[in-house]
Design a protein around this motif. Structure first.
Motif, PDB file in Angstrom:
ATOM      1  N   LEU A  44      41.635  24.508  13.010  1.00  0.00           N
ATOM      2  CA  LEU A  44      40.855  23.562  13.805  1.00  0.00           C
ATOM      3  C   LEU A  44      39.785  22.841  12.994  1.00  0.00           C
ATOM      4  CD1 LEU A  44      40.355  25.645  17.092  1.00  0.00           C
ATOM      5  CD2 LEU A  44      42.152  24.000  16.545  1.00  0.00           C
ATOM      6  N   GLY A  45      39.796  23.014  11.679  1.00  0.00           N
ATOM      7  CA  GLY A  45      38.811  22.351  10.841  1.00  0.00           C
ATOM      8  C   GLY A  45      37.571  23.203  10.624  1.00  0.00           C
ATOM      9  N   ASP A  46      36.615  22.627   9.895  1.00  0.00           N
ATOM     10  CA  ASP A  46      35.409  23.378   9.561  1.00  0.00           C
ATOM     11  C   ASP A  46      34.163  22.846  10.263  1.00  0.00           C
ATOM     12  OD1 ASP A  46      35.200  21.003   8.239  1.00  0.00           O
ATOM     13  OD2 ASP A  46      35.071  21.862   6.221  1.00  0.00           O
ATOM     14  N   ARG A  47      34.357  22.049  11.305  1.00  0.00           N
ATOM     15  CA  ARG A  47      33.231  21.569  12.093  1.00  0.00           C
ATOM     16  C   ARG A  47      33.000  22.514  13.273  1.00  0.00           C
ATOM     17  NH1 ARG A  47      33.965  15.336  13.534  1.00  0.00           N
ATOM     18  NH2 ARG A  47      31.874  15.768  14.368  1.00  0.00           N
ATOM     19  N   PRO A  48      31.742  22.773  13.620  1.00  0.00           N
ATOM     20  CA  PRO A  48      31.465  23.665  14.758  1.00  0.00           C
ATOM     21  C   PRO A  48      32.051  23.128  16.056  1.00  0.00           C
ATOM     22  CG  PRO A  48      29.487  23.338  13.432  1.00  0.00           C
ATOM     23  CD  PRO A  48      30.506  22.335  12.944  1.00  0.00           C
ATOM     24  N   LEU A  49      32.617  24.025  16.839  1.00  0.00           N
ATOM     25  CA  LEU A  49      33.120  23.712  18.167  1.00  0.00           C
ATOM     26  C   LEU A  49      32.451  24.648  19.167  1.00  0.00           C
ATOM     27  CD1 LEU A  49      36.964  23.439  17.447  1.00  0.00           C
ATOM     28  CD2 LEU A  49      35.351  21.549  17.732  1.00  0.00           C
ATOM     29  N   THR A  50      32.442  24.242  20.414  1.00  0.00           N
ATOM     30  CA  THR A  50      31.897  25.128  21.447  1.00  0.00           C
ATOM     31  C   THR A  50      32.808  26.334  21.608  1.00  0.00           C
ATOM     32  OG1 THR A  50      30.891  23.284  22.642  1.00  0.00           O
ATOM     33  CG2 THR A  50      31.217  25.323  23.859  1.00  0.00           C
ATOM     34  N   ARG A  51      32.206  27.522  21.474  1.00  0.00           N
ATOM     35  CA  ARG A  51      32.958  28.770  21.623  1.00  0.00           C
ATOM     36  C   ARG A  51      32.462  29.530  22.840  1.00  0.00           C
ATOM     37  NH1 ARG A  51      31.661  32.822  17.190  1.00  0.00           N
ATOM     38  NH2 ARG A  51      30.192  33.660  18.726  1.00  0.00           N
ATOM     39  N   VAL A  52      33.391  29.835  23.734  1.00  0.00           N
ATOM     40  CA  VAL A  52      33.075  30.645  24.907  1.00  0.00           C
ATOM     41  C   VAL A  52      33.639  32.044  24.660  1.00  0.00           C
ATOM     42  CG1 VAL A  52      33.353  30.898  27.398  1.00  0.00           C
ATOM     43  CG2 VAL A  52      33.199  28.610  26.392  1.00  0.00           C
ATOM     44  N   THR A 107      46.648  29.177  18.342  1.00  0.00           N
ATOM     45  CA  THR A 107      46.325  27.766  18.548  1.00  0.00           C
ATOM     46  C   THR A 107      47.423  27.123  19.375  1.00  0.00           C
ATOM     47  OG1 THR A 107      45.180  27.626  16.419  1.00  0.00           O
ATOM     48  CG2 THR A 107      45.817  25.556  17.447  1.00  0.00           C
ATOM     49  N   LEU A 108      47.012  26.441  20.447  1.00  0.00           N
ATOM     50  CA  LEU A 108      47.956  25.725  21.300  1.00  0.00           C
ATOM     51  C   LEU A 108      47.789  24.231  21.081  1.00  0.00           C
ATOM     52  CD1 LEU A 108      47.550  27.651  24.691  1.00  0.00           C
ATOM     53  CD2 LEU A 108      49.244  28.031  22.897  1.00  0.00           C
ATOM     54  N   ARG A 109      48.909  23.530  20.933  1.00  0.00           N
ATOM     55  CA  ARG A 109      48.894  22.074  20.814  1.00  0.00           C
ATOM     56  C   ARG A 109      49.343  21.487  22.149  1.00  0.00           C
ATOM     57  NH1 ARG A 109      48.810  18.582  16.600  1.00  0.00           N
ATOM     58  NH2 ARG A 109      49.114  20.300  15.125  1.00  0.00           N
ATOM     59  N   ARG A 110      48.408  20.828  22.804  1.00  0.00           N
ATOM     60  CA  ARG A 110      48.706  20.212  24.086  1.00  0.00           C
ATOM     61  C   ARG A 110      49.637  19.008  23.926  1.00  0.00           C
ATOM     62  NH1 ARG A 110      45.461  20.258  28.411  1.00  0.00           N
ATOM     63  NH2 ARG A 110      45.400  17.964  28.337  1.00  0.00           N
ATOM     64  N   ALA A 111      50.174  18.534  25.046  1.00  0.00           N
ATOM     65  CA  ALA A 111      51.067  17.379  25.006  1.00  0.00           C
ATOM     66  C   ALA A 111      50.353  16.128  24.512  1.00  0.00           C
ATOM     67  CB  ALA A 111      51.665  17.127  26.393  1.00  0.00           C
ATOM     68  N   ASP A 112      49.013  16.058  24.699  1.00  0.00           N
ATOM     69  CA  ASP A 112      48.264  14.896  24.235  1.00  0.00           C
ATOM     70  C   ASP A 112      47.819  15.038  22.780  1.00  0.00           C
ATOM     71  OD1 ASP A 112      46.156  16.710  24.333  1.00  0.00           O
ATOM     72  OD2 ASP A 112      45.249  15.853  26.129  1.00  0.00           O
ATOM     73  N   GLY A 113      48.236  16.115  22.123  1.00  0.00           N
ATOM     74  CA  GLY A 113      47.923  16.317  20.716  1.00  0.00           C
ATOM     75  C   GLY A 113      46.683  17.138  20.439  1.00  0.00           C
ATOM     76  N   ARG A 114      45.853  17.380  21.433  1.00  0.00           N
ATOM     77  CA  ARG A 114      44.641  18.155  21.210  1.00  0.00           C
ATOM     78  C   ARG A 114      44.966  19.631  20.996  1.00  0.00           C
ATOM     79  NH1 ARG A 114      40.751  15.429  25.761  1.00  0.00           N
ATOM     80  NH2 ARG A 114      42.767  15.221  26.800  1.00  0.00           N
ATOM     81  N   LEU A 115      44.173  20.258  20.123  1.00  0.00           N
ATOM     82  CA  LEU A 115      44.362  21.668  19.790  1.00  0.00           C
ATOM     83  C   LEU A 115      43.319  22.525  20.493  1.00  0.00           C
ATOM     84  CD1 LEU A 115      44.987  21.337  15.940  1.00  0.00           C
ATOM     85  CD2 LEU A 115      46.705  21.521  17.753  1.00  0.00           C
ATOM     86  N   VAL A 116      43.775  23.644  21.017  1.00  0.00           N
ATOM     87  CA  VAL A 116      42.890  24.588  21.699  1.00  0.00           C
ATOM     88  C   VAL A 116      43.069  25.948  21.029  1.00  0.00           C
ATOM     89  CG1 VAL A 116      42.324  25.724  23.876  1.00  0.00           C
ATOM     90  CG2 VAL A 116      43.063  23.326  23.871  1.00  0.00           C
ATOM     91  N   GLY A 117      41.969  26.536  20.585  1.00  0.00           N
ATOM     92  CA  GLY A 117      42.033  27.822  19.895  1.00  0.00           C
ATOM     93  C   GLY A 117      41.611  28.976  20.779  1.00  0.00           C
ATOM     94  N   CYS A 118      42.328  30.073  20.677  1.00  0.00           N
ATOM     95  CA  CYS A 118      42.027  31.277  21.442  1.00  0.00           C
ATOM     96  C   CYS A 118      42.176  32.475  20.508  1.00  0.00           C
ATOM     97  CB  CYS A 118      42.982  31.391  22.631  1.00  0.00           C
ATOM     98  SG  CYS A 118      42.473  32.585  23.871  1.00  0.00           S
ATOM     99  N   VAL A 119      41.193  33.381  20.524  1.00  0.00           N
ATOM    100  CA  VAL A 119      41.214  34.516  19.602  1.00  0.00           C
ATOM    101  C   VAL A 119      41.047  35.821  20.367  1.00  0.00           C
ATOM    102  CG1 VAL A 119      40.206  35.544  17.537  1.00  0.00           C
ATOM    103  CG2 VAL A 119      40.183  33.058  17.813  1.00  0.00           C
ATOM    104  N   GLN A 120      42.002  36.733  20.184  1.00  0.00           N
ATOM    105  CA  GLN A 120      41.903  38.083  20.736  1.00  0.00           C
ATOM    106  C   GLN A 120      41.156  38.935  19.711  1.00  0.00           C
ATOM    107  OE1 GLN A 120      46.355  38.261  21.020  1.00  0.00           O
ATOM    108  NE2 GLN A 120      45.916  39.298  22.950  1.00  0.00           N
ATOM    109  N   ILE A 121      40.090  39.601  20.140  1.00  0.00           N
ATOM    110  CA  ILE A 121      39.256  40.380  19.226  1.00  0.00           C
ATOM    111  C   ILE A 121      39.190  41.836  19.684  1.00  0.00           C
ATOM    112  CG2 ILE A 121      36.954  40.615  18.214  1.00  0.00           C
ATOM    113  CD1 ILE A 121      36.553  37.623  18.730  1.00  0.00           C
ATOM    114  N   ALA A 122      39.507  42.751  18.786  1.00  0.00           N
ATOM    115  CA  ALA A 122      39.425  44.177  19.095  1.00  0.00           C
ATOM    116  C   ALA A 122      37.971  44.628  19.046  1.00  0.00           C
ATOM    117  CB  ALA A 122      40.257  44.980  18.100  1.00  0.00           C
TER     118      ALA A 122
END
Length: 230
Positions: A86-94, A142-157
């Motif tokens: 997703l690059g090296d720019r900060p993104l909002t992480r929930v 990482t999921l690539r939506r139909a509009d091309g946008r990427l959404v990242g999801c991380v499972q953490i132990a």
């Protein structure tokens, strides 16, 4: 509470339920009362922990939904793990913290094609700590939506969780709310929002995986050149 026991059990959980139930039966047959009651509680807890309830997934392609049950531990701007792409720019992480009493099924936050599934070994720090995102064992999706946008999801132990399970693989198409994995036994799930997304939740809010709307996407921030069809 009773309704939580009257739902399907995750297939992966049946062996744990069986082990605890067998130990409980042995304790009962041998008359070891001091062991019977704790084992009975463990059996009931394992049934509760591995419950797999159905969810009413919102049918709106312009939103992101919660990938897990639990409490929003923190919302910060952070550089995503490199493996997400997703690059090296900060993104909002929930960050959603899952206690041992939450449903531990992870669900896709949106429809899309699986771009990345990357496992990274690490530590087993308390999953509620901020540094768990960087230091703990994790599985990045990482999921690539139909509009091309990427959404990242991380499972953490976490310090209790010692096993991350992921059901999906690169190239696979998933629907919003579809189950893509689970974590045993206490853990965290991080969601990285694409640029322009409008956050709709706050720290301390409880999430219902596959149902709670976390953010609305900017309708004009698509990436047509990378768009794909499902």
């Amino acid at each position: 509470m009773l309704a939580n026991f009257l739902v399907p059990i995750l297939e992966d959980g049946w062996r744990f339920v069986a082990v605890f139930a067998a130990a409980t039966l042995i304790a009962a047959l041998t008359g070891v009362a001091w062991l019977f009651w704790p084992l009975l509680l463990l059996t009931l807890w394992s049934i509760y922990f591995f419950r797999d309830p159905s969810r009413c997934v919102p049918q709106d392609d312009g939103i992101l939904i919660a990938p897990a049950d639990g409490l929003v531990q923190m919302i910060v701007d952070a550089v995503p793990p490199a493996e997400l792409g997703l690059g090296d720019r900060p993104l909002t992480r929930v960050s959603i913290f899952l206690s041992v009493f939450d449903v531990h099924i992870n669900r896709a936050p949106c429809s899309g094609m699986v771009d990345v599934v990357a496992y990274r070994p690490g530590l087993f720090l308390n999953a509620s700590a901020d540094k768990a995102s960087d230091d703990n064992e994790r599985m990045a999706i990482t999921l690539r939506r139909a509009d091309g946008r990427l959404v990242g999801c991380v499972q953490i132990a976490g310090w209790v969780a010692r096993r991350i399970v992921c059901y999906i693989k690169p190239g696979q198409i998933v629907a919003a709310g579809e189950r893509f994995g689970h974590i045993r036994f206490g853990s965290r799930t991080d969601l990285y929002l694409p640029g322009g997304a409008r956050l709709l939740v706050a720290a301390g809010q409880r999430m219902i995986g596959g149902e709670t709307v976390i953010a609305e996407l900017d309708p004009v921030a698509s990436v047509p050149r990378q768009a794909i069809e499902f």
